[in-house]
Design an enzyme around this catalytic site. Structure first.
Site, PDB file in Angstrom:
ATOM      1  NE  ARG A 188      -3.263   0.432   3.252  1.00 43.47           N
ATOM      2  CZ  ARG A 188      -2.472   0.807   4.306  1.00 43.47           C
ATOM      3  NH1 ARG A 188      -1.963   2.034   4.067  1.00 43.47           N
ATOM      4  NH2 ARG A 188      -2.142  -0.442   5.625  1.00 43.47           N
ATOM      5  CG  ASP A 234      -8.507  15.355 -15.646  1.00 41.58           C
ATOM      6  OD1 ASP A 234      -7.145  14.936 -16.878  1.00 41.58           O
ATOM      7  OD2 ASP A 234      -8.815  14.955 -15.324  1.00 41.58           O
ATOM      8  CE  LYS A 254     -11.039   6.540 -18.993  1.00 41.31           C
ATOM      9  NZ  LYS A 254     -11.404   8.421 -18.611  1.00 41.31           N
TER      10      LYS A 254
HETATM   11  C1  LIG Z   1     -11.798   8.668 -17.367  1.00 35.31           C
HETATM   12  C2  LIG Z   1     -11.373  10.758 -16.311  1.00 35.31           C
HETATM   13  C3  LIG Z   1     -10.770  10.993 -15.849  1.00 35.31           C
HETATM   14  C4  LIG Z   1     -11.499   9.026 -14.387  1.00 35.31           C
HETATM   15  O1  LIG Z   1     -10.274   8.474 -14.592  1.00 35.31           O
HETATM   16  P1  LIG Z   1     -10.875   6.466 -13.802  1.00 35.31           P
HETATM   17  O2  LIG Z   1      -9.266   6.161 -13.841  1.00 35.31           O
HETATM   18  O3  LIG Z   1     -11.296   6.406 -14.938  1.00 35.31           O
HETATM   19  O4  LIG Z   1     -10.609   6.648 -12.467  1.00 35.31           O
HETATM   20  C5  LIG Z   1     -10.196  11.683 -15.021  1.00 35.31           C
HETATM   21  N1  LIG Z   1      -9.859  12.412 -15.736  1.00 35.31           N
HETATM   22  C6  LIG Z   1     -10.612  12.782 -17.254  1.00 35.31           C
HETATM   23  C7  LIG Z   1     -10.718  12.828 -18.256  1.00 35.31           C
HETATM   24  C8  LIG Z   1     -11.125  11.183 -17.651  1.00 35.31           C
HETATM   25  O5  LIG Z   1     -11.355  11.302 -18.901  1.00 35.31           O
END
Ligand SMILES: *Cc1c(COP(=O)(O)O)cnc(C)c1O
Length: 391
Positions: free
Chosen positions: A53, A178, A203
């Site tokens: 962890r 992000d 992604k």
């Molecule tokens: C998918 C996504 C997230 C969240 O990611 P997870 O791995 O599904 O928790 C956050 N920001 C963006 C822009 C995303 O496309």
């Protein structure tokens, strides 16, 4: 008399040659040689792992690779993109603080700002990130952090990152970007004033829809430690196997990205002249509302996402999806294969039809995450599907 027992661990065979591939290390615990050795490890004097962890080698190998792409140091791998955002928020904020978020953030990010953080006494305001003046108007004396994405989902609007970074710098507010959509291939967030860079590794970086992971890198070492401690305490730990899969995916990230981007540009141009298509959104097309900003901010990299709108309502949308059975109709992005999503029934289903219309998302609005197939095949599939929707 000593007996052999399978209960005891069998030593790993010696080899004078090394494995070429990164090993998968699922061990939760690590045995130390002595209390002194363990002590030295906890004090940071000698390297090593103690409990998964708190960290494990597959996460660190993956972090090192993403750090190199983001030109970051000491990035952290978390159990999902949302875990990365959670660790950032809960690690850096306290009751009484205020956060400004882009009004077209990823759906769950919006929900965290609208519903979760206020439960802990963190006030939040959403503002249009394409307009730095709107972001400035949302700031309060308590604003500690601004969270934005460079390109929004699904209308692909491009944020005024330079303007927002100037505001943040002048007031000592942390700017968290992000970078999931844009990736470091198109946008180096730290070069544009970010203090925190976040990814859903799930992604484009991992790229195969088989691992759920997040990443966060922070410029400031003390803030990094705060986020790390929060992540370890809250248990936002990534699975070693997911890290191993994502690392494997990253070997081909740049190739995948470039190919998918070239496909996206070709598909956008083809969609724009198809009968029945009302409009196409792709940042590098001159008809995109933020084309000039995209050209300078993203240095000509349009990315792999294309959105478009067809004539007709839900019936036409159903017909389109049914006429393209080989394109996964799935609310994700960044997979090696092309996926198609329909914001009105997925990411933006919580909004009223009027609110969706205000954002430019009708029942005929689709978002495509373009993959690495042959461009000609993709264009043919979309051409047939759109014709089916029109008839
Ligand atoms: C998918 C996504 C997230 C969240 O990611 P997870 O791995 O599904 O928790 C956050 N920001 C963006 C822009 C995303 O496309």
């Amino acid at each position: 008399m000593t007996r052999k027992t399978p209960v005891r661990r069998t030593p790993w065979p010696d080899s004078s040659s090394r494995a070429v591939v990164t090993p998968l290390q699922p061990s939760v615990v690590y045995a130390s040689e002595s209390p002194d050795a363990l002590d030295a490890q906890y004090e940071g004097g000698s390297p090593g792992y103690t409990y998964a962890r708190e960290g494990h080698p597959n996460a660190d190998v993956l972090a090192t690779k993403i750090d190199a792409l983001e030109e970051a140091e000491g990035g952290l791998i978390l159990g999902s993109g949302m875990a990365a955002i959670t660790a950032t928020m809960l690690g850096l904020l306290k009751t009484g603080d205020h956060v400004v978020g882009g009004n077209q953030l990823y759906g769950r990010s919006l929900r965290m700002l609208a519903e979760e953080l206020p439960r802990f006494g963190v006030a939040t305001t959403m503002a249009d990130p394409t307009d730095a003046a709107a972001v400035e108007a949302a700031l309060t004396p308590d604003t500690k952090l601004i969270l934005v994405e460079a390109v929004s989902n699904p209308t692909l609007r491009v944020s005024d990152i330079e303007g927002i970074a100037r505001l943040a710098r002048a007031r000592g507010i942390l700017l968290a970007i992000d970078n999931t959509f844009t990736t470091p291939r198109a946008f180096k967030a730290f070069e544009h004033g970010a203090d925190v860079v976040i990814h859903s590794v799930t992604k484009l970086l991992a790229g195969h829809s088989d691992a759920t992971l997040g990443y966060v890198a922070l410029k400031d070492a003390a803030l990094r430690k705060a986020v790390y401690d929060t992540a370890v305490t809250l248990g936002l730990t990534p699975s070693p196997f997911d890290c191993w899969l994502a690392e494997r995916g990253l070997y081909s990230f740049e190739l995948r990205y470039d190919r998918a981007e070239a496909n996206a540009a070709a598909l956008a141009d083809a969609l724009a002249v198809m009968p029945g298509v009302r409009r196409v959104l792709y940042p590098m097309r001159p008809d995109h509302p933020d084309h000039n900003r995209a050209a300078s901010l993203l240095k000509g990299r349009g990315g792999n996402m294309v959105s478009f709108e067809i004539e007709g309502g839900r019936d036409a949308a159903n017909a389109l999806v049914r006429a393209a059975p080989d394109i996964a109709f799935a609310p994700t992005l960044g997979d090696i294969g092309t996926t198609l999503s329909h914001p009105a029934t997925s990411s933006h289903r919580a909004l009223s039809p009027e609110a969706r219309a205000a954002l430019g998302m009708s029942e005929g609005f689709f978002r495509v995450s373009v993959g690495v197939e042959y461009a000609g095949l993709l264009i043919e599939e979309f051409c047939q599907a759109i014709a089916a929707a029109a008839s």
